[in-house]
Scaffold this motif. Structure first.
Motif, PDB file in Angstrom:
ATOM      1  N   MET A   1       0.858  -1.264   0.168  1.00 48.52           N
ATOM      2  CA  MET A   1       0.078  -0.053  -0.264  1.00 48.52           C
ATOM      3  C   MET A   1       1.376   1.000   0.090  1.00 48.52           C
ATOM      4  O   MET A   1       1.426   1.465   0.482  1.00 48.52           O
ATOM      5  CB  MET A   1      -0.938   0.096   1.471  1.00 48.52           C
ATOM      6  N   SER A   2       1.450   2.200  -1.221  1.00 47.52           N
ATOM      7  CA  SER A   2       1.608   3.483  -1.109  1.00 47.52           C
ATOM      8  C   SER A   2       0.779   4.508  -0.301  1.00 47.52           C
ATOM      9  O   SER A   2      -0.341   4.023  -0.010  1.00 47.52           O
ATOM     10  CB  SER A   2       1.383   3.969  -2.498  1.00 47.52           C
ATOM     11  N   PHE A   3       1.267   4.959   0.333  1.00 44.54           N
ATOM     12  CA  PHE A   3       1.191   6.862   1.081  1.00 44.54           C
ATOM     13  C   PHE A   3      -0.338   6.848   0.772  1.00 44.54           C
ATOM     14  O   PHE A   3      -1.040   7.577   0.812  1.00 44.54           O
ATOM     15  CB  PHE A   3       2.346   7.269   0.499  1.00 44.54           C
ATOM     16  N   ASP A   4      -0.065   7.138  -1.180  1.00 45.11           N
ATOM     17  CA  ASP A   4      -1.459   7.458  -2.091  1.00 45.11           C
ATOM     18  C   ASP A   4      -3.084   6.481  -1.617  1.00 45.11           C
ATOM     19  O   ASP A   4      -3.614   6.306  -1.443  1.00 45.11           O
ATOM     20  CB  ASP A   4      -1.236   7.243  -3.786  1.00 45.11           C
ATOM     21  N   LYS A   5      -2.604   5.380  -1.464  1.00 47.70           N
ATOM     22  CA  LYS A   5      -3.436   4.493  -1.546  1.00 47.70           C
ATOM     23  C   LYS A   5      -4.050   4.662   0.091  1.00 47.70           C
ATOM     24  O   LYS A   5      -5.193   4.293   0.285  1.00 47.70           O
ATOM     25  CB  LYS A   5      -2.890   2.514  -0.887  1.00 47.70           C
TER      26      LYS A   5
END
Length: 647
Positions: free
Chosen positions: A400-404
């Motif tokens: 999970m990226s920061f955006d997600k």
């Protein structure tokens, strides 16, 4: 590949969810996103580690709900979209909401110390606050506000109602004091549930979604049942059950997973009405399906003053039978229509799915383990949210990226708004029930109609009341309303409290698929292009076992594991086996198919088998097994067909 199409549809659906209600310019949209993140941090901190009084937590939670409702939900259908900034009207309503809530927070200690004495300003603030809640409800909850208005009016006009349902009438000051300044009205148990369990578990569901858990459920379901007759419909049942169990809103689940599953079912050959009904029934059952039960189980545990684990275990057999009946109904319909599943090349390998995506289910296991170890659901939910992010990093392609993470926080917070506003407005209903003793009066009316020992008739009347009160309301809110009115009636005639609460929960949830106000079916019909009434009637038929099971555990609590002391494990296994056979018989009788298409005699025998095997007791079990065996023999050797031809 089918799994690829599912993934693509899921991604498209996420884009739609993010754009919903975000009709402002860039600056305003970023400000709203920032506020949603602040709200999530506030809720997580003060429901776990921070110290705050219950009334202040509920008040600030209500403030955030009002703020986002007036920002994100349009005042009318004709409201201009794509504004750069909120309208003057919405800013004015937000300002009034902030004033009323902060006034409550500041002066509540003074009102509490004075024993509830209110001055003129206190009364004006209460009146404005209640009107603001109704406006927020009109925007976010639809017809629930109308029901609350009827209950509010009952405070005044009850004096003109003759008989047991009437009362002496209440002053405006008394009503405002209870509904706004008391802890039985707007800031009562309804918003208390929203501020704790609902918010955290909706947020948890959003994190699971963005971690890829929903794709894992889809792919794993495809691997298990995708190739079987009617595979897409079975995938829909399994995926919708899993996601509905987590998000706790049948309507929201239909609107999200239904956009993926319903077209797949139609492509396979199911009618549009049947496809919509399957999705509606599958999404609805998630609200009483362990281990999470759409957060309703935690609320029930609070009402019963028992551990959540006890509630979860008690609900296992009813939830299992509900989905077993739906799966076999789907299977028999596919066999009757000669519908195939997905081709082998479009089915992912089960072991590969587990190897590549199985780690995404770790947060769910952590949640269950923590609760079994005695930790609170709130603490368990927060740890599970953190575990969702950490477990996604076990493989590079699922991280999970920061955006997600931000998207999960935003979607989870937005998802809690409409349910939260419903919980605020049901405070009006619960406050009225408490203030006027309406629950006791309705119980008296029901008990005056039936004999105190007539459990089934009392249950039937309570079922009607539960379905009516739960119409168009999210599962948690529906249960909170229904239990306040209906549970005392059942307990009065001798029903075990756990059975009484679960009885009301099931029917409050099933109101989502009960015409004429079958909201889940309406949403599903909109996606499938089917007829709303036909979809609703098909949904009742597919979920019929859900309507029957509660009556059996009213009179025989043995169907609920752990409720009756002294029942052995092998006895529960036997009860589950015979009840499962009865459920299959019911599905076969309703779909007119077992080993092959049934004739009239075989259908009647199957429908007779169902109640015999659902009723716990050796004599009825063996009679049911005998009838079931007769039907199998008749179909195997075409005996009944020969008899009908001769006649």
């Amino acid at each position: 590949m089918a799994s690829v199409s599912l993934q693509e549809s899921s991604q498209d659906n996420q884009v739609k969810v993010q754009s919903k209600y975000m009709n402002y310019g860039v600056i305003t949209s970023k400000a709203i996103v920032s506020l949603l993140i602040i709200w999530a941090v506030f809720q997580i901190y003060f429901t776990t580690f921070g110290a705050i009084s219950a009334i202040n937590l509920r008040a600030f939670h209500c403030l955030f709900l009002m703020l986002f409702t007036f920002l994100l939900f349009p005042a009318t259908k004709k409201t201009i979209k794509d504004r750069r900034f909120p309208s003057v009207l919405n800013l004015f309503l937000i300002g009034l909401s902030i004033f009323c809530i902060l006034y409550l927070v500041i002066y509540f200690p003074r009102v509490a110390r004075s024993g509830g004495r209110l001055n003129t300003t206190d009364l004006y603030v209460a009146g404005i606050g209640i009107l603001l809640v109704f406006e927020a409800s009109r925007r976010a909850c639809g017809n629930l506000g109308i029901l609350a208005a009827i209950f509010l009016a009952y405070n005044w006009f009850g004096a003109y109602i003759p008989g047991a349902l009437g009362h002496n009438g209440l002053s405006l000051k008394r009503i405002l004091s209870t509904q706004f300044w008391g802890t039985q009205g707007i800031f009562g148990i309804g918003i208390g549930v929203s501020a704790t369990y609902i918010f955290l578990f909706v947020l948890f569901g959003a994190f699971l979604k963005y971690s890829g858990f929903s794709k894992f459920i889809n792919d794993f379901s495809l691997a298990l049942v995708g190739q079987t007759p009617g595979g897409p419909a079975k995938v829909a049942v399994m995926a919708s059950a899993a996601m509905g169990m987590i998000n706790g809103s049948a309507i929201a689940n239909v609107a999200t997973t239904g956009t993926i599953t319903i077209p797949l079912m139609k492509q396979t050959g199911y009618s549009k009405n049947f496809a919509g009904a399957v999705e509606a029934v599958a999404s609805t059952g998630g609200q009483f399906c362990p281990p999470i039960m759409g957060a309703v189980g935690f609320v029930m545990a609070e009402f019963l003053n028992i551990s959540y684990v006890s509630v979860m275990i008690a609900a296992i057999i009813p939830a299992f039978l509900y989905y077993l009946g739906l799966l076999f109904a789907v299977h028999f319909e596919a066999k009757k229509r000669v519908l195939s599943g997905f081709s082998k090349e479009n089915i992912p390998n089960a072991l590969t799915v587990i190897k590549e995506q199985g780690h995404l289910s770790l947060p769910l296991f952590i949640l269950i383990t923590l609760m079994f170890c005695g930790y609170t659901p709130l603490y368990s939910a927060v740890i599970s949210i953190v575990a969702t992010v950490l477990s996604s990093y076990l493989r590079a392609d699922t991280r999970m990226s920061f955006d997600k993470i931000i998207l999960a926080v935003v979607e989870g917070s937005k998802g809690a708004i409409s349910v939260g506003v419903c919980c605020v407005i049901i405070g009006i209903i619960i406050g009225t029930v408490t203030l006027t003793s309406l629950g006791l009066n309705m119980g008296y009316v029901i008990l005056s109609v039936v004999d105190n020992t007539n459990i089934l008739l009392t249950g039937f009347l309570t079922m009607l009341m539960s379905v009516v009160l739960g119409m168009g309301v999210p599962g948690v809110a529906a249960y909170v309303i229904v239990q306040a009115v209906a549970v005392p009636v059942l307990i009065k005639v001798g029903i075990v409290p756990v059975c009484a609460h679960l009885f009301c929960l099931v029917y409050a949830c099933l109101s989502n698929i009960t015409p004429p106000v079958a909201m889940s079916c309406y949403v599903a019909a909109g996606i499938s292009g089917g007829n709303q009434l036909k979809t609703g009637l098909l949904a009742v038929r597919l979920g019929l076992v859900g309507f029957l099971i509660p009556f059996f555990f009213l009179t025989n609590p043995e169907l609920l594991i752990g409720v009756v002391p002294g029942v052995k494990i092998y006895e529960y296994l036997w009860i589950a086996f015979t009840a499962s056979a009865g459920t299959v018989a019911l599905a076969g009788g309703l779909q007119s198919y077992l080993l092959k298409e049934c004739n009239f005699i075989e259908r009647i025998l199957l429908l007779m088998t169902c109640p015999l095997m659902l009723y716990p007791g050796l004599s009825s079990d063996f009679m049911g097994i005998a009838l079931f065996g007769v039907v199998i023999l008749l179909q195997r050797f075409n005996i009944s067909s020969s008899i009908l031809k001769r006649s």
